[in-house]
Every structure is written in C-alpha cells, then in structure tokens.
Design a protein around this motif. Structure first.
Motif, short mmCIF file in Angstrom:
data_model
loop_
_atom_site.label_atom_id
_atom_site.label_comp_id
_atom_site.label_asym_id
_atom_site.label_seq_id
_atom_site.Cartn_x
_atom_site.Cartn_y
_atom_site.Cartn_z
N TYR A 1 5.98 0.88 11.14
CA TYR A 1 5.91 2.00 12.10
C TYR A 1 7.31 2.57 12.35
CZ TYR A 1 4.67 4.37 16.51
OH TYR A 1 4.48 5.29 17.51
N ASN A 2 7.76 3.40 11.40
CA ASN A 2 9.10 3.98 11.54
C ASN A 2 9.06 5.44 12.02
OD1 ASN A 2 8.54 5.52 9.21
ND2 ASN A 2 9.40 3.95 7.85
N GLN A 3 7.85 5.92 12.26
CA GLN A 3 7.60 7.24 12.87
C GLN A 3 7.96 8.45 12.02
OE1 GLN A 3 8.18 7.41 17.22
NE2 GLN A 3 8.87 5.29 17.09
N LEU A 4 8.42 8.19 10.79
CA LEU A 4 8.74 9.31 9.89
C LEU A 4 7.84 9.23 8.67
CD1 LEU A 4 12.63 9.19 9.93
CD2 LEU A 4 11.33 11.31 10.20
N GLN A 5 7.54 10.39 8.08
CA GLN A 5 6.90 10.39 6.76
C GLN A 5 7.74 11.25 5.82
OE1 GLN A 5 5.29 13.65 5.96
NE2 GLN A 5 3.22 13.40 6.86
N ILE A 6 7.12 11.91 4.83
CA ILE A 6 7.93 12.59 3.80
C ILE A 6 8.61 13.87 4.33
CG2 ILE A 6 6.04 13.96 2.84
CD1 ILE A 6 7.00 13.33 0.05
N ASP A 7 7.93 14.54 5.27
CA ASP A 7 8.38 15.87 5.69
C ASP A 7 9.00 15.90 7.09
OD1 ASP A 7 7.55 17.31 3.38
OD2 ASP A 7 5.48 17.14 4.07
N SER B 1 0.83 -1.20 0.00
CA SER B 1 0.00 0.00 0.00
C SER B 1 0.87 1.26 0.00
CB SER B 1 -0.97 -0.02 1.19
OG SER B 1 -1.97 0.94 1.00
N LYS B 2 2.02 1.20 0.71
CA LYS B 2 2.94 2.37 0.64
C LYS B 2 3.79 2.17 -0.63
CE LYS B 2 6.83 1.40 3.30
NZ LYS B 2 7.83 1.87 4.24
N GLY B 3 3.15 2.49 -1.77
CA GLY B 3 3.72 2.14 -3.08
C GLY B 3 5.04 2.80 -3.40
N ASP C 1 3.29 4.26 8.49
CA ASP C 1 2.54 4.93 9.57
C ASP C 1 2.13 6.34 9.14
OD1 ASP C 1 5.21 5.72 9.74
OD2 ASP C 1 5.30 5.60 11.93
N GLY C 2 2.90 6.95 8.25
CA GLY C 2 2.47 8.23 7.69
C GLY C 2 1.21 8.05 6.85
N GLU C 3 1.12 6.90 6.22
CA GLU C 3 -0.06 6.58 5.41
C GLU C 3 -1.34 6.59 6.25
OE1 GLU C 3 0.41 2.89 3.28
OE2 GLU C 3 -1.38 3.25 2.06
N TRP D 1 16.53 11.13 3.67
CA TRP D 1 16.66 9.94 2.84
C TRP D 1 15.31 9.33 2.50
CZ3 TRP D 1 20.73 8.84 0.06
CH2 TRP D 1 21.95 9.40 0.42
N HIS D 2 14.23 10.09 2.66
CA HIS D 2 12.91 9.57 2.25
C HIS D 2 12.90 9.30 0.75
CE1 HIS D 2 8.56 9.03 1.96
NE2 HIS D 2 8.63 9.81 0.89
N GLY D 3 13.32 10.32 -0.02
CA GLY D 3 13.21 10.18 -1.48
C GLY D 3 14.45 10.67 -2.20
N GLY E 1 0.42 3.67 -4.85
CA GLY E 1 1.24 4.88 -4.79
C GLY E 1 0.46 6.02 -4.19
N SER E 2 -0.85 6.03 -4.48
CA SER E 2 -1.71 7.00 -3.82
C SER E 2 -2.01 6.42 -2.44
CB SER E 2 -2.98 7.17 -4.65
OG SER E 2 -3.75 8.19 -4.07
N LEU E 3 -1.44 7.00 -1.42
CA LEU E 3 -1.48 6.40 -0.08
C LEU E 3 -2.91 6.11 0.37
CD1 LEU E 3 1.25 8.64 1.60
CD2 LEU E 3 1.49 6.24 0.96
N GLY E 4 -3.12 4.95 0.93
CA GLY E 4 -4.43 4.54 1.45
C GLY E 4 -5.19 3.64 0.51
C1 LIG Z 1 -2.63 10.35 -1.25
C2 LIG Z 1 -1.15 10.68 -1.23
N1 LIG Z 1 -0.75 11.84 -0.67
C3 LIG Z 1 0.57 12.15 -0.63
C4 LIG Z 1 1.50 11.31 -1.19
C5 LIG Z 1 2.97 11.70 -1.19
N2 LIG Z 1 3.76 10.87 -0.28
C6 LIG Z 1 4.55 9.88 -0.75
S1 LIG Z 1 5.33 9.05 0.46
C7 LIG Z 1 4.64 10.02 1.66
C8 LIG Z 1 4.94 9.79 3.11
C9 LIG Z 1 4.57 8.41 3.53
O1 LIG Z 1 5.00 8.14 4.83
P1 LIG Z 1 4.95 6.67 5.36
O2 LIG Z 1 3.65 6.06 4.97
O3 LIG Z 1 5.25 6.69 6.82
O4 LIG Z 1 6.07 5.95 4.53
P2 LIG Z 1 7.60 5.64 4.94
O5 LIG Z 1 8.01 6.67 5.94
O6 LIG Z 1 7.58 4.30 5.56
O7 LIG Z 1 8.36 5.70 3.66
C10 LIG Z 1 3.81 10.98 1.09
C11 LIG Z 1 3.05 11.99 1.86
C12 LIG Z 1 1.03 10.11 -1.79
N3 LIG Z 1 1.86 9.21 -2.32
N4 LIG Z 1 -0.30 9.81 -1.77
#
Ligand SMILES: Cc1ncc(C[n+]2csc(CCOP(=O)(O)OP(=O)(O)O)c2C)c(N)n1
Length: 273
Positions: free
Chosen positions: A177-183, A67-69, A148-150, A253-255, A117-120
C-alpha cells in the motif's frame, strides 16, 4: 533490536542494492514498486516461507506469487540471494535470451511460481493454488503480493470473493500500500480506500502493518497462520521507492531506470557498494 530483525533488515538492504544495479545495467525496469516491497520479500523468503533453492519444485514448498509482476526485480534479487540461481544472472535482466525477463516467467526462472504482469491475474492464480492445496490435503501455504493500484482491477474482487467462499485460510495476501500507481496517486486516478474495510466486507481477516517494519511483518505473518476459516490480507503501508531519497513517493520513478549518476547516489544512500 533482536538479531533476527537486524539480519532481515540487512537482507532487504542487499535486495535494494541489487535492484538499483540491475535496473541501471539493463537501462529499463520498475524501481519504485520494487524498492517498496524489499522488506516484505526479505521477511517472506528469509523467515516465513518453507522453500528449498536446491529443489525449487519440492511438492510441499510454500508458494509465492508476485501478482504485481512489474516489480520482478525485487523477486529476482530475492531469489538470487536465496540461492535459486547465481547472482551474476541479475546483471542480465531483460537481455535477449536471459532467464530474467521484464515480468516473471515461471517457465524460465527457478523459483518463479507464476507468470505475472497482467495486474490482478496473479492474485487469481494464487487462489487456485491455495484451493488445490486444500483439495489435495496439502499443508503448504500460498503468499501473494499485490499493489494497491492493482486493486483497481475488477478481477481482484471476484478472486477475493472466491477466496473467502472457499475458506482459504492457507492463503496470505499482502497489499503493498504505497498509494501510487503508474500515473499518479491512486486517490486522484481511482480511489481504492478504505482497503482494509473492503477486504473485510469480502470475508477476509485484515491486518494493517507498517510494510517497512520487520517486526510488524513477522508478527502479522505469524498471526495470519492462526486465523482459521478465512484468508488473511496484510495491508502493508509502504513508501514507493523506499530507501533512495530521490525515488521516494515520486511517480516518475515507477518505470524509469537509474542512470550512472542516479545509481552512484542511490548506492551511497543504501550503504555503499
Ligand atoms: C491489466 C493491466 N493493466 C495495466 C497494466 C499497466 N501497469 C503496470 S504497473 C501499473 C500500476 C500498478 O500500480 P501498483 O499496483 O500500485 O504498483 P506499484 O505502485 O506498487 O508499483 C499499471 C497500470 C498492467 N500491467 N496490467
């Protein structure tokens, strides 16, 4: 340590090395969230799931939905190791006309069950798959990996509610559950805790695990299959960038793809070429 655990740890390590090499080669992609999920995918594909790389569309196979594509590299590395396609393909990540696009494409890559790729949305699709298995009286199980950001996406909770409503005990979700997301850290952007309690309130069986412990993951997945009448979620505590010291817990190092220097350093840490 038993032999099975050693073998799976070695698989996870090989997957991590592929991730570093692929991302360097394509000069783009998502290392942090790919490395954090390597142990989880190693256990799923090399122990837990019934799949046949010679017959990717085998009707009774277990299904996995990433799901976290954006963490596609960890899936591609695992599928290649499992024999769904040649390992040389990994070096064509994100190239024009490559079967390995930046996010999983179910029409382009053997073994990819759902385009995500579209989270959720992958999570929702996995619930549809599990429900259809029930309706068709099929025995296969469905596994899905979320970030977990998802969980910050509203669609996740509507889907979670549906999975419990339909008593989908053939579904196991895993939260990386790594507690970080993109930002940055989730807690600073949009808090998601307490994750386990939230799923429990939505009618799920919850198991908390160390997402880098092969033993924990094996036991939890076994446990999940015994729970009837409700879906199970593993809240797997992980470290983003796990295995490469300078990528661990680092939002940068997210992207970001590794340069040659980063790649060399990372591969040494992961045990050489
Ligand atoms: C609906 C949607 N909104 C925003 C994004 C952009 N986006 C890509 S990865 C990400 C952060 C995801 O964080 P997490 O799910 O915790 O993934 P991990 O940290 O494990 O890579 C975001 C906001 C997306 N892919 N889909």
């Amino acid at each position: 340590m038993n032999e099975q655990v050693v073998v799976l740890q070695e698989k996870a390590n090989i997957i991590r090395k592929h991730i570093i090499e692929m991302l360097h080669e394509s000069a783009s992609g998502h290392p942090g969230g790919s490395l954090s999920a390597a142990d989880i995918l190693a256990v799923l594909y090399f122990d837990e799931m019934k799949v046949d790389s010679n017959n990717p569309k085998w009707e009774d196979r277990d299904r996995f939905v990433l799901s976290k594509g954006h963490a596609a590299p960890v899936l591609y590395a695992t599928l290649a190791e499992k024999g769904f396609f040649q390992k040389e393909e990994l070096m064509r990540l994100r190239k024009i006309d490559s079967m390995l696009q930046g996010h999983p494409d179910m029409k382009g890559t053997p073994g990819v069950e759902m385009s995500t790729g579209s989270l959720g949305q992958g999570f929702s699709a996995s619930i549809g798959m599990a429900l259809s298995a029930k309706l068709d009286k099929k025995e296969f199980r469905v596994y899905t990996l979320l970030g977990d950001g998802e969980l910050q996406e509203g669609i996740v909770w509507e889907a979670a509610m549906a999975a419990a409503h339909y008593k989908l005990d053939n579904l196991t979700a895993i939260v990386d559950y790594n507690q970080l997301q993109i930002d940055g850290f989730n807690k600073d952007i949009m808090g998601v805790d307490p994750v386990g309690d939230k799923f429990k309130a939505f009618g799920w069986n919850v198991i908390e695990v160390d997402g880098h412990s092969i033993e924990d993951l094996l036991n939890a997945l076994k446990e999940a299959k015994k729970v009837l009448g409700m879906p199970t979620v593993l809240v797997a505590k992980t470290v983003k960038g796990k295995g490469v010291s300078f990528m661990e817990n680092a939002v940068d190092w997210h992207g970001t793809a590794p340069t040659l220097e980063h790649k060399t350093k990372a591969l040494i840490e992961l045990g050489g070429e």
